[in-house]
Design an enzyme around this catalytic site. Structure first.
Site, PDB file in Angstrom:
ATOM      1  CB  ALA A  63      -0.930   0.004   1.209  1.00 34.39           C
ATOM      2  CB  THR A  64       4.130   2.171   1.507  1.00 35.60           C
ATOM      3  OG1 THR A  64       3.727   1.965   2.869  1.00 35.60           O
ATOM      4  CG2 THR A  64       5.082   3.354   1.444  1.00 35.60           C
TER       5      THR A  64
ATOM      6  CB  SER B 272      -1.802  -3.660   2.134  1.00 36.27           C
ATOM      7  OG  SER B 272      -0.722  -4.487   2.473  1.00 36.27           O
TER       8      SER B 272
ATOM      9  CB  THR C 244       9.758  -9.488 -12.924  1.00 32.28           C
ATOM     10  OG1 THR C 244      10.649  -9.192 -13.999  1.00 32.28           O
ATOM     11  CG2 THR C 244       9.145 -10.866 -13.121  1.00 32.28           C
TER      12      THR C 244
ATOM     13  CB  CYS D  56       3.776   2.133  10.715  1.00 35.59           C
ATOM     14  SG  CYS D  56       2.929   0.911   9.688  1.00 35.59           S
TER      15      CYS D  56
END
Length: 359
Positions: free
Chosen positions: A72-73, A185, A223, A305
């Site tokens: 998600a970041t 995420s 990739t 976090c």
């Protein structure tokens, strides 16, 4: 160990793990193939990626496309930096992925206040030249659910784009229907770590954040991992199928925890919230001591976090809490695989340990 930190990460669903195994690869298989290669194994890997993309897209509104990212970041960075907006407005309780990225881009960043329940007012004032507004769907620290559809309408009326960090809400509640950009995420909805996605409304063009090969519709070179995509897709499909069941389960756990910890004060809204998140405070509580005494119960003193920073939570301070009250708060998170007896046991032990401190 009793695990009560579902906001930090969720256990990998068995169904997601099974979906990943064929693509883990080894010399005796072709599951390791590059999904961007034109040969048969590569096409098979690419097909697995597209199945996963459709599964993830089914969690999100119609009328958009899914771009796989590393998490998600990265999705939030792609949304903010790729949008071309130069004047931004974000809520005061956004995740650091939004706040730090927005501040790096706009030194005059407008921070939208929240009330004592952690809610942004639907008629919040926006600067005239705002190009993008970011408000998260479910707050990762206090579980507050924002009125994102109404905020999106307010944003569009001001001529700006609306970005929604839906990391904590994806697969659990209805997606934000009127957003322009949505970040999610995998590891917050029982999928693997290392993969996320950005949903982009049809007709909206972004500039790429990562260049070099043109993968992911030219927006995210590199990739792709079919293994991670497959796990994400399976987790998304399972979350969609179990959404009501999962919600009922966490509501039961919430009621149990609130009954046992009845003298603790709730941080955040009591009604507009996801019930898998319980953030509580007890004046005078030594949280570090509490966590040290309950080392076989995994819970948080704030956002995972920001743990270890020693700073009071910016989310709790935005609610109007003093530093003292913010530092006397804990966060309990539970979900699909939490058992009622575990929650009962953990909460009883938390209450007993707090009482032993004389608070």
């Amino acid at each position: 160990m009793i695990y009560l930190d579902y906001q930090a990460t969720t256990p990998l669903a068995p169904e997601a793990r099974e979906a990943m195994l064929p693509w883990l690869g080894g010399p005796e298989t072709t599951g390791f193939a590059n999904p961007h290669s034109p040969h048969r194994p590569g096409r098979a890997a690419a097909a697995a990626v597209e199945v996963a993309r459709a599964q993830v897209a089914a969690l999100l509104p119609p009328g958009g496309r899914v771009i796989f990212t590393s998490g998600a970041t990265e999705a939030i960075n792609l949304a903010i930096l790729g949008s071309g907006a130069r004047k931004l407005a974000v809520s005061a309780i956004e995740h650091a992925a939004v706040l730090d990225t927005a501040q790096a881009l706009d030194s005059g960043l407008a921070v939208l206040p929240v009330d004592t329940e952690g809610l942004v007012h639907v008629d919040v004032a926006l600067p005239n030249d705002t190009g993008l507004v970011a408000v998260m769907q479910v707050n990762n620290e206090i579980g507050t659910v924002q009125p994102v559809e109404r905020l999106a309408a307010r944003t569009h009326a001001a001529g700006a784009l609306f970005l929604c960090d839906a990391v904590q809400g994806a697969g659990k509640i209805t997606p934000p229907a009127d957003a322009d950009l949505i970040a999610i995420s995998a590891h917050k909805l029982y999928g693997p770590k290392g993969i996320g996605a950005l949903w982009v409304r049809d007709g909206l063009d972004l500039a790429p954040l990562i260049r070099g090969g043109g993968q992911e519709q030219g927006l995210r070179s590199g990739t792709l991992s079919p293994m991670l995509c497959a796990g994400f897709g399976a987790a998304a499909a399972l979350a969609k199928a179990r959404m009501d069941e999962d919600a009922a389960h966490v509501a039961l756990l919430w009621e149990c925890a609130r009954t046992i910890l009845s003298r603790w004060t709730l941080n955040g809204s009591a009604t507009r919230r996801w019930h898998g998140n319980l953030n509580l405070r007890l004046p005078g509580l030594d949280v570090a001591r509490l966590m040290s005494e309950l080392r076989d119960v995994a819970f948080s003193a704030g956002s995972a976090c920001a743990s270890g920073s020693g700073r009071p939570s910016h989310v709790l301070r935005a609610l109007g809490l003093s530093d003292r009250d913010a530092k006397s708060s804990i966060r309990l998170g539970f979900g699909r695989y939490s058992e009622l007896r575990e929650v009962e046991d953990a909460c009883a032990r938390i209450e007993a340990a707090a009482a032993a401190q004389g608070v």
